[in-house]
Design an enzyme around this catalytic site. Structure first.
Site, short mmCIF file in Angstrom:
data_model
loop_
_atom_site.label_atom_id
_atom_site.label_comp_id
_atom_site.label_asym_id
_atom_site.label_seq_id
_atom_site.Cartn_x
_atom_site.Cartn_y
_atom_site.Cartn_z
N GLU A 58 -5.12 -4.68 10.73
CA GLU A 58 -4.06 -3.69 10.91
C GLU A 58 -4.29 -2.93 12.23
OE1 GLU A 58 -2.16 -2.45 6.91
OE2 GLU A 58 -3.89 -1.18 7.22
N LYS A 76 0.06 4.23 -0.24
CA LYS A 76 -0.59 5.42 0.34
C LYS A 76 -0.34 6.61 -0.59
CE LYS A 76 -0.12 3.26 4.81
NZ LYS A 76 0.01 3.37 6.25
N HIS A 107 -9.50 1.47 5.13
CA HIS A 107 -8.20 1.63 5.79
C HIS A 107 -8.36 2.59 6.96
CE1 HIS A 107 -4.04 2.66 6.55
NE2 HIS A 107 -3.71 1.56 5.91
N GLY A 133 2.98 2.36 10.70
CA GLY A 133 3.97 3.42 10.51
C GLY A 133 4.73 3.79 11.76
N GLU A 145 -6.66 4.94 7.97
CA GLU A 145 -6.44 6.36 7.64
C GLU A 145 -7.66 6.96 6.98
OE1 GLU A 145 -2.81 5.56 5.55
OE2 GLU A 145 -1.87 5.03 7.46
N ASN A 165 0.86 -1.18 0.00
CA ASN A 165 0.00 0.00 0.00
C ASN A 165 0.90 1.24 0.00
OD1 ASN A 165 -1.87 2.00 0.39
ND2 ASN A 165 -2.41 1.40 2.48
N SER A 172 3.77 -2.11 10.20
CA SER A 172 5.23 -2.21 10.32
C SER A 172 5.80 -3.57 9.90
CB SER A 172 5.68 -1.84 11.74
OG SER A 172 5.31 -0.49 12.04
P1 13P Z 1 3.25 0.42 7.53
O1 13P Z 1 3.69 -0.89 6.91
O2 13P Z 1 4.03 1.59 7.00
O3 13P Z 1 3.22 0.33 9.02
O4 13P Z 1 1.74 0.66 7.06
C1 13P Z 1 0.82 -0.34 7.24
C2 13P Z 1 -0.41 0.02 6.50
O5 13P Z 1 -1.16 0.88 6.90
C3 13P Z 1 -0.68 -0.69 5.23
O6 13P Z 1 -1.96 -0.44 4.77
#
Ligand code: 13P
Length: 252
Positions: free
Chosen positions: A167, A11, A95, A173, A97, A9, A213
């Site tokens: 997640e 983003k 997601h 992150g 976010e 992803n 992560s």
């Molecule tokens: P990270 O791998 O950067 O922690 O992000 C995870 C994520 O939100 C994937 O959709």
């Protein structure tokens, strides 16, 4: 055996040339294995180009969101019909976010899972708890509610095709990964919830990813767990080399 699905992803990262270069680098190198599937979840403006570049390869292309309506007066939105029309195969829905910054709710996620299947797209439905919820021992209940709501009204066959990504928000992150046992406990709970709603046979087919992560150094341990069937990866999916290592881990 369920195959492993590794999805990167991106983003809101990469400019167009970087996106294309990434895909040019990975298409020929993705392992030719039936045990693993590789997906790149890219920003909308790059999807058509990436679909063209991955055509005939083992790499699939996903959108990171979409609207639930097929078309209409929704300025700035992208519909499932549009995604399907350009050859996108998967779409990330719900997601954290999007839930946090863009008012995505369990209800809109449910509308979107239906819209995805109605248009021949495979949804990757994201669920997960905040740190406060984890500390208050609310993880299982919260994730259960999110999963039940997301798949409400789908046929058993559609549920079997749904990819669920667990997640935990506090692991996204942050460099903090859930321990593989903790992550597996939640993924196993998700499978049980799906079992309750459908049947053993359907639940056994559902691919459940872990995200938060994930990196080449921890992916094998996570994927070795009984109920973790793949990974949804942010930061560590941005470099082609790292993404390929993650996909390679899925073949084992
Ligand atoms: P990270 O791998 O950067 O922690 O992000 C995870 C994520 O939100 C994937 O959709």
């Amino acid at each position: 055996m369920r195959k492993k699905i590794i999805a990167g992803n991106w983003k809101m990262n990469k400019v167009f040339s970087e996106a294309n270069q990434f895909v040019d680098e990975v298409v020929g190198k993705v392992p030719d294995s039936d045990n693993v599937e590789a997906i790149v979840c890219a920003p909308f403006p790059y999807l058509a180009s990436l679909v063209e570049k991955t055509n005939g390869s083992k790499v699939k292309v996903a959108a990171q969101n979409m609207h639930f309506e097929d078309n209409g007066a929704y300025t700035g939105e992208v519909s499932p019909v549009m995604l399907k029309d350009i050859g996108v195969s998967h779409v990330v829905l719900g997601h954290s976010e999007r839930r946090e910054y863009f008012a995505e709710t369990d209800e809109t996620v449910n509308k979107k899972t239906h819209a995805a299947f109605n248009n021949g797209l495979t949804p990757i439905v994201c669920v997960g708890e905040t740190l406060e919820q984890r500390e208050a021992n609310e993880t299982m209940n919260h994730v259960e509610t999110q999963v039940k709501k997301a798949i409400e009204g789908l046929t058993d066959e559609q549920v079997a095709e749904t990819i669920v990504a667990y997640e935990p928000i506090w692991a996204i992150g942050t460099g903090k990964t859930a321990s593989s046992e903790d992550a597996n406990d939640v993924c196993a709970h998700i499978r049980n919830v799906i079992k309750e709603v459908t049947s053993d046979a359907i639940a056994e087919k559902v691919v459940i990813q872990y995200g938060g992560s994930v990196k080449p150094a921890n992916v094998e341990e996570l994927l070795s767990q009984s109920d973790i069937d793949g990974a949804l990866v942010g930061g560590a999916s941005l470099e082609a080399e790292s993404f390929l290592q993650l996909v390679e881990a899925g073949t084992k």
